[in-house]
Design an enzyme around this catalytic site. Sequence first.
Site, mmCIF file in Angstrom:
data_model
loop_
_atom_site.group_PDB
_atom_site.id
_atom_site.type_symbol
_atom_site.label_atom_id
_atom_site.label_comp_id
_atom_site.label_asym_id
_atom_site.label_seq_id
_atom_site.Cartn_x
_atom_site.Cartn_y
_atom_site.Cartn_z
ATOM 1 N N SER A 53 6.807 5.743 -7.326
ATOM 2 C CA SER A 53 7.627 5.894 -8.522
ATOM 3 C C SER A 53 7.347 4.810 -9.559
ATOM 4 O O SER A 53 7.480 5.042 -10.755
ATOM 5 C CB SER A 53 9.116 5.874 -8.153
ATOM 6 O OG SER A 53 9.472 4.654 -7.543
ATOM 7 N N CYS A 54 6.963 3.628 -9.113
ATOM 8 C CA CYS A 54 6.701 2.542 -10.051
ATOM 9 C C CYS A 54 5.527 2.874 -10.967
ATOM 10 O O CYS A 54 5.421 2.335 -12.061
ATOM 11 C CB CYS A 54 6.406 1.249 -9.294
ATOM 12 S SG CYS A 54 7.810 0.628 -8.361
ATOM 13 N N GLY A 55 4.638 3.757 -10.512
ATOM 14 C CA GLY A 55 3.493 4.111 -11.329
ATOM 15 C C GLY A 55 3.683 5.395 -12.111
ATOM 16 O O GLY A 55 2.759 5.868 -12.755
#
Length: 276
Positions: free
Chosen positions: A110-112
Amino acid sequence: MSRVTARRKMLRVTPAAWIERPDSLAVEEPLELRIDGEPLTVTMRTPGHDVDLAHGFLLSEGIVAAPGEIVSARYCAGTGADGRNTYNVLDIRLRTPTTFSPRSFLTSSSCGLCGKAALDEVRTRSRLPLPLTGPELDPAVLSDLPRRLRARQAAFDLTGGLHAAGLFTADGSTVAVREDIGRHNAVDKVLGWALRENLLPAADLVLVVSGRASFELVQKAIMAGMPVLAAVSAPSSLAVDLAADAELTLAGFVRGHTMNVYTGLHRIRRGHGRPD
């Protein structure tokens, strides 16, 4: 408690004196999760309630949604320097075999992702629906839940280094509390316990966390069908966006007698001080 905390030497420095003494620290060790013998992921966690952690992780990632989908969870033969089992490798057997790819894990990917992609991914993966209404929450009860959570943090009292997550009823009764050095692990542990107890989706429960409300923690609440998340500290912008998209009630800075309610206002009971 023996594997939750460890003793290490330290030097206490004060204006009056320097004092050598042992200190209690939170234990941090790797836990490797395997599916039918195949490596799945490794997380750094505080040992304890590892089976709950495994259930919660698989739930959060959309791999399972019911306790019957997991046949067993057993420690493998991982050994330390002394030749003893480290209890740091857990093998999970699923009722229906499945395959995984590095991009299959939402919490790690999700961070990317951009905001919309992250929201869409949670929406398509969620298998436990949030209730459209309820529970109805008294602001005074909701604001008191972090105090009740703190009262159950035995390991934090010794170390000052552990996060906590707890499940509470709408009237403030404590259902379950878990601690871990990682806040996401603490949430996985308590949600995994709820999954094993067949309490999900939890239409009438409140999830309380001791720190901030990140996108990842809101995602875990949604994947568990948990309608309310209350955090002692701040939410992130994407956490608020995701909570609004799912119509989850998200409260931050829940301390003392005050809180900030960012989404899901329909679950907060009207009363003195609440605008119409």
